[in-house]
Design a protein around this motif. Structure first.
Motif, PDB file in Angstrom:
ATOM      1  N   SER A 143       0.943  -1.340   0.090  1.00  0.00           N
ATOM      2  CA  SER A 143       0.058  -0.197   0.212  1.00  0.00           C
ATOM      3  C   SER A 143       0.764   1.132  -0.148  1.00  0.00           C
ATOM      4  N   GLY A 180       0.268   3.757   1.641  1.00  0.00           N
ATOM      5  CA  GLY A 180      -0.071   4.433   3.105  1.00  0.00           C
ATOM      6  C   GLY A 180      -1.115   5.162   3.401  1.00  0.00           C
ATOM      7  N   LEU A 207       5.018   5.975   8.545  1.00  0.00           N
ATOM      8  CA  LEU A 207       5.564   6.965   7.589  1.00  0.00           C
ATOM      9  C   LEU A 207       4.700   8.282   7.967  1.00  0.00           C
ATOM     10  N   TYR A 246      13.790   5.972   4.003  1.00  0.00           N
ATOM     11  CA  TYR A 246      12.601   5.954   4.430  1.00  0.00           C
ATOM     12  C   TYR A 246      12.350   6.857   5.714  1.00  0.00           C
ATOM     13  N   LEU A 270       9.729   9.420  -5.442  1.00  0.00           N
ATOM     14  CA  LEU A 270      10.216   8.873  -4.184  1.00  0.00           C
ATOM     15  C   LEU A 270       9.525   7.846  -3.584  1.00  0.00           C
ATOM     16  N   LYS A 291      11.704  -2.064  -2.800  1.00  0.00           N
ATOM     17  CA  LYS A 291      11.271  -3.437  -1.558  1.00  0.00           C
ATOM     18  C   LYS A 291      10.923  -4.343  -2.476  1.00  0.00           C
ATOM     19  N   PHE A 350      -0.914   9.984   0.607  1.00  0.00           N
ATOM     20  CA  PHE A 350       0.220  10.971   0.257  1.00  0.00           C
ATOM     21  C   PHE A 350      -0.014  11.679  -1.202  1.00  0.00           C
TER      22      PHE A 350
END
Ligand code: URA
Length: 438
Positions: free
Chosen positions: A83, A85, A114, A165, A179, A187, A207
């Motif tokens: 995801s 986030g 994050l 991160y 980014l 990852k 985000f």
């Protein structure tokens, strides 16, 4: 080469060469480039962006900053999800076990919280004993035995992303398309799965605040994956409102478990079924309808819950907490936010709610901050619900009483009450694959 010159070049909006990007990532991973210079570089990227070519090189350099896992010795199709986030986003703890229960092999690399968003690694660590810094052999061994493991970036898997991160988290440089794309895809490439489903969140708690930006991010990540031989799909899902009703680490484990028992909130259940369906479809388990019924059956039969328990046990945790998450406990201090007028909850700014949860101790303010696993927020009402003056909209929980006041006030700023109900948002906006946007 000098980091100073690379910062100036990016600050001026110029594209970096492959040599410069690889030199910078290698130097930062080794510790030769200090955090303050990398912070300046990240801020330059935040404002100036990166070309597709630069983003692809950055991703590859980050994926190659450590070991790349070879999953070929493991049986089955290796399927992964990630995801971008969100707030209350506990989907990994639900989707990964469903996929594993349906025969996929899930070897997943996850992150910590994050910015205002939570991270799976912090959530899993709220289950006593659970280790999330597994070394390669141990990680592969848990996957071999149980079909599923979720680790943080221990030792040598994408170490550049681990450092970047943590730095982005505290330098306001998270919400940048190149980014995020490089972070996630580095990852995924290092972890070595064949099929990758991305959950690209959109809205106030994501985000990416607009559907257009979210689609652009999804397209970039799908393209990077396809170029690297992966089967890719991305869903654009709503994050204008927190997902589910519980935000915070142990609180999210509890809600994830309830969802795996078939008793979860409708929005969370739907997003998880949709993501699991995509994973199973990419893994050639059948057409979309069949994959959705497989995912449902994995919940109804208890097989997915069993997979989560097996994974926790495999990673050193006590599986009893999965069957009895109430054992995780409750934070000692509770405050409430009550409606100041009657009407409808017209808006819940999910980012503001994520910040309030963080102020309670569920997230980090600096790289060194420790997480309060019991801190967080239980929503009693969500966007669209009718409320009466004085009715409780949310309970705020923390282990440090002094944190309540500012968190309640931040929560209050995130909530808008209006005389009429708001327009409903779709839960899933689009599906992005190499073939296009549907
Ligand atoms: N998740 C990640 O792994 N990286 C990001 O940059 C954002 C979300």
């Amino acid at each position: 080469m000098r980091m100073y010159d690379i910062i100036v070049k990016k600050r001026s909006g110029l594209a970096l060469s492959e040599k410069e990007i690889r030199w910078m990532i290698e130097g930062y991973t080794k510790g030769d480039i200090p955090d303050y210079q990398m912070s300046a570089f990240l801020m330059a990227v935040y404002f100036q962006g990166m070309t597709d070519e630069e983003t692809a090189i950055l991703t590859d350099a980050m994926a190659g900053s450590g070991e790349r896992l070879d999953l070929s010795s493991l049986p089955g199709v290796k399927a992964d999800k990630h995801s971008t986030g969100g707030v209350g986003d506990k989907t990994t703890m639900i989707v990964a076990p469903i996929a594993a229960a349906c025969g996929c092999t899930v070897a997943k690399l996850s992150g910590r919280g994050l910015g205002h968003t939570g991270g799976t690694v912090d959530k899993l660590e709220s289950i006593p004993g659970t280790r999330t810094a597994l070394e390669k052999e141990e990680f592969l061994d848990v996957v071999r035995r149980t079909g599923i493991a979720v680790t943080g970036q221990s030792g040598n898997l994408a170490p550049a992303d681990k450092k970047l991160y943590a730095l982005r988290d505290v330098t306001a440089t998270v919400d940048s398309i190149p980014l995020i794309a490089a972070s996630i895809m580095s990852k995924k490439l290092a972890a070595g799965s064949d099929c990758i489903v991305l959950d690209v969140k959109t809205g106030s708690g994501a985000f990416m605040k607009t559907v257009e930006d979210s689609i652009q991010l999804a397209q970039k990540m799908v393209a990077i994956g396809v170029r690297n031989g992966k089967k890719m799909a991305a869903l654009i899902t709503d994050m204008d409102v927190p997902l589910g009703y519980q935000i915070g680490n142990a609180l999210e484990v509890e809600e994830a478990v309830r969802t795996l028992k078939g008793e979860g909130p409708a929005d969370l259940t739907e997003v998880c079924l949709a993501l699991a369906t995509q994973m199973l479809h990419l893994a050639d388990k059948g057409d979309i309808d069949h994959c959705r019924s497989l995912a449902r059956q994995a919940i109804e039969s208890g097989a997915a819950l069993q997979k989560l328990a097996d994974m926790i046990e495999g990673q050193g945790g006590d599986p009893d907490y999965v069957y009895h998450p109430e054992k995780l406990g409750q934070a000692p201090f509770e405050g409430v936010f009550q409606a100041e007028e009657s009407g409808y909850l017209a808006k819940m700014d999910a980012e503001g709610i994520g910040v309030a949860a963080s102020l309670l101790g569920a997230g980090r303010e600096t790289k060194e901050s420790t997480i309060d696993p019991l801190a967080g927020i239980i929503l009693h009402k969500k966007t669209g619900d009718a409320v009466k003056k004085g009715e409780t909209i949310a309970s705020l929980l923390t282990s440090e009483e002094a944190k309540l006041e500012s968190a309640i006030s931040r929560f209050g700023e995130a909530v808008t009450i209006a005389p009429a109900p708001p327009q409903k948002h779709p839960l899933i906006y689009a599906r992005v694959t190499a073939q296009g946007v549907e």
